[in-house]
Design a protein around this motif. Sequence first.
Motif, mmCIF file in Angstrom:
data_model
loop_
_atom_site.group_PDB
_atom_site.id
_atom_site.type_symbol
_atom_site.label_atom_id
_atom_site.label_comp_id
_atom_site.label_asym_id
_atom_site.label_seq_id
_atom_site.Cartn_x
_atom_site.Cartn_y
_atom_site.Cartn_z
ATOM 1 N N TRP B 36 0.883 -1.011 0.052
ATOM 2 C CA TRP B 36 -0.077 0.236 -0.019
ATOM 3 C C TRP B 36 1.063 1.234 -0.088
ATOM 4 O O TRP B 36 1.905 1.308 0.522
ATOM 5 N N SER B 57 -4.668 3.033 -1.697
ATOM 6 C CA SER B 57 -4.343 2.442 -2.781
ATOM 7 C C SER B 57 -5.433 2.778 -3.795
ATOM 8 O O SER B 57 -6.336 3.019 -3.407
ATOM 9 N N SER B 58 -4.757 2.877 -5.255
ATOM 10 C CA SER B 58 -5.746 3.230 -6.387
ATOM 11 C C SER B 58 -6.891 1.944 -6.255
ATOM 12 O O SER B 58 -7.885 2.152 -6.712
ATOM 13 N N TRP B 59 -6.535 0.733 -5.872
ATOM 14 C CA TRP B 59 -7.616 -0.169 -5.809
ATOM 15 C C TRP B 59 -8.605 -0.118 -4.855
ATOM 16 O O TRP B 59 -9.864 -0.282 -5.187
ATOM 17 N N PHE B 60 -8.301 -0.002 -3.704
ATOM 18 C CA PHE B 60 -9.089 -0.187 -2.498
ATOM 19 C C PHE B 60 -9.249 1.222 -1.502
ATOM 20 O O PHE B 60 -9.946 1.029 -0.764
ATOM 21 N N GLY B 61 -8.603 2.261 -2.205
ATOM 22 C CA GLY B 61 -8.961 3.561 -1.353
ATOM 23 C C GLY B 61 -8.287 3.772 -0.378
ATOM 24 O O GLY B 61 -6.956 3.479 0.105
ATOM 25 N N ILE B 63 -7.343 4.074 4.035
ATOM 26 C CA ILE B 63 -7.554 3.329 5.415
ATOM 27 C C ILE B 63 -6.758 4.278 6.294
ATOM 28 O O ILE B 63 -5.652 4.806 6.120
ATOM 29 N N ASN B 94 -12.377 5.471 7.665
ATOM 30 C CA ASN B 94 -11.822 5.690 6.469
ATOM 31 C C ASN B 94 -12.915 6.227 5.622
ATOM 32 O O ASN B 94 -12.851 6.588 4.302
#
Lengths: 99, 392
Positions: B36, B57-61, B63, B94
């Motif tokens: 990340w 992350s670009s995938w999961f935003g 945190i 988040n």
Amino acid sequence: MMIRVVLPAHLRTLARVDGEVKLEIEDQATQDAVLNALEARYPVLRGTIRDHVTHRRRPFVRFYACGRDLSHERPDAPLPEALTTGEEPFLIVGAMAGG
Amino acid sequence: MSGVRVLVGTRKGAFVLTSDGKRQQWDVNGPYFGGWELYHLKGSPADPNRLYASQSSSWFGQIIQRSDDGGKTWETPGGERMPDPYDPPVGMSNNFMYDTSSETGKPLTTHQWYDGTQHPWEFKRVWHLEPSLTDPDTVYAGVEDAALFRSTNGGQSWQELPALRSAKGHLWQPGAGGMCLHTILLDPSDPQRIFIAISAAGTFRTEDGGRTWRPVNRGLKSQMELPDPNAEVGHCVHCIAMHPSRPNVLFMQKHWDVMRSDDGGDSWHEISGNLPSDFGFPIAVHAHEPETIYVVPIKSDSEHYPPEGKLRVYRSRTGGNEWEALTKGLPQQNCYLNVLRDAMAVDSLDPCGIYVGTSGGQVYASADSGNHWTPIVRDLPPVLSVEAQALP
């Protein structure tokens, strides 16, 4: 019914789970129902798969099952029967975007 | 002081470096959150073992992670697994929702896009976390698209301070890295006064705890970037710094130009002096000498590497204008890396320690105010941020 869900590795780490997640769904099995149950059990996953408010799937996340890409199916559409019987898992996948 | 802890955020995880007060031998722990992006980690001045980290992350935003043991273990505040699937979550650590309510918020309008058209406001990530000076559970977050959020429950939930977007937000525009709120300076002498900086909008100040804000950019000039070089907002401020003993004196590394204000941001004047380039990203103030400041000159806005292939930290002991190159222990040939805006930090030991993290994955440290440098870790992923904590 019990739905099997496979998370991408980073989300398994985040949720502190190993292997598949099994979720009990009381009503019709849809993407929304699965994700609602997943986020209720693992609140840390809220916002990581779909938007907090709109529930729109994040752009780099895909949903696969039974050899099909379900990413663009309606979120309230029934999932394939093989998922509801536990024969196949619901796959949440990070898009193949390099990096 | 018994030692120092250096928090390093990188493109692929976080690292925690520790040493005793001599700062010669370092233990490196990590990666935490491998894979990340860790834009920023910072410890609470009120409780050095309370750390906050921005993981994205670009995938999961986005945190938010929190540690209560100096980085040995981490948790997502309010994100614990629920015993029953129908229990409500404890928090939404988040969830960074812009406040658009009619009672407390501001309409989420548009800002300028790169081409000058208007573009909708969208949350992307947290760039900077600034814990309160007095309360370990209170922490500010600077986010992209630019806004300021605050948590008063240890990061479990976040509320925007929406008045900031009213300070001519429609004229703000993204810099090359995005429209990020990257600097948050809390005034130790006045809890109601906060300075923030945004690329490319400028510097803003509140004197009432965030209820109202105003741009404080008079004196900045952006000839090549803005149609009006003296515009009230729109300047690409890269970083600002303050010495806690003199909160009216601010130092700024702008896109081009190193600047200084002696009146809390009401006016700025240039102090680039004899720097080989006045482009750069970070700026820092010596922990014990309020007129000693540090910058890392970068060749240009497109050539993001040091002039002449030599990594030189420049120090001014006169509050600007007169600069000396600090080179001992830093690579002086074939060096083409970058140092990002949050990747330079000082510790409060005596002598003051300076830390510089690079896009090449090194963290260079000096335990003598910059006279001598050594890499305390090398070959990490590209470094995004560095923070230093003196430990009791």
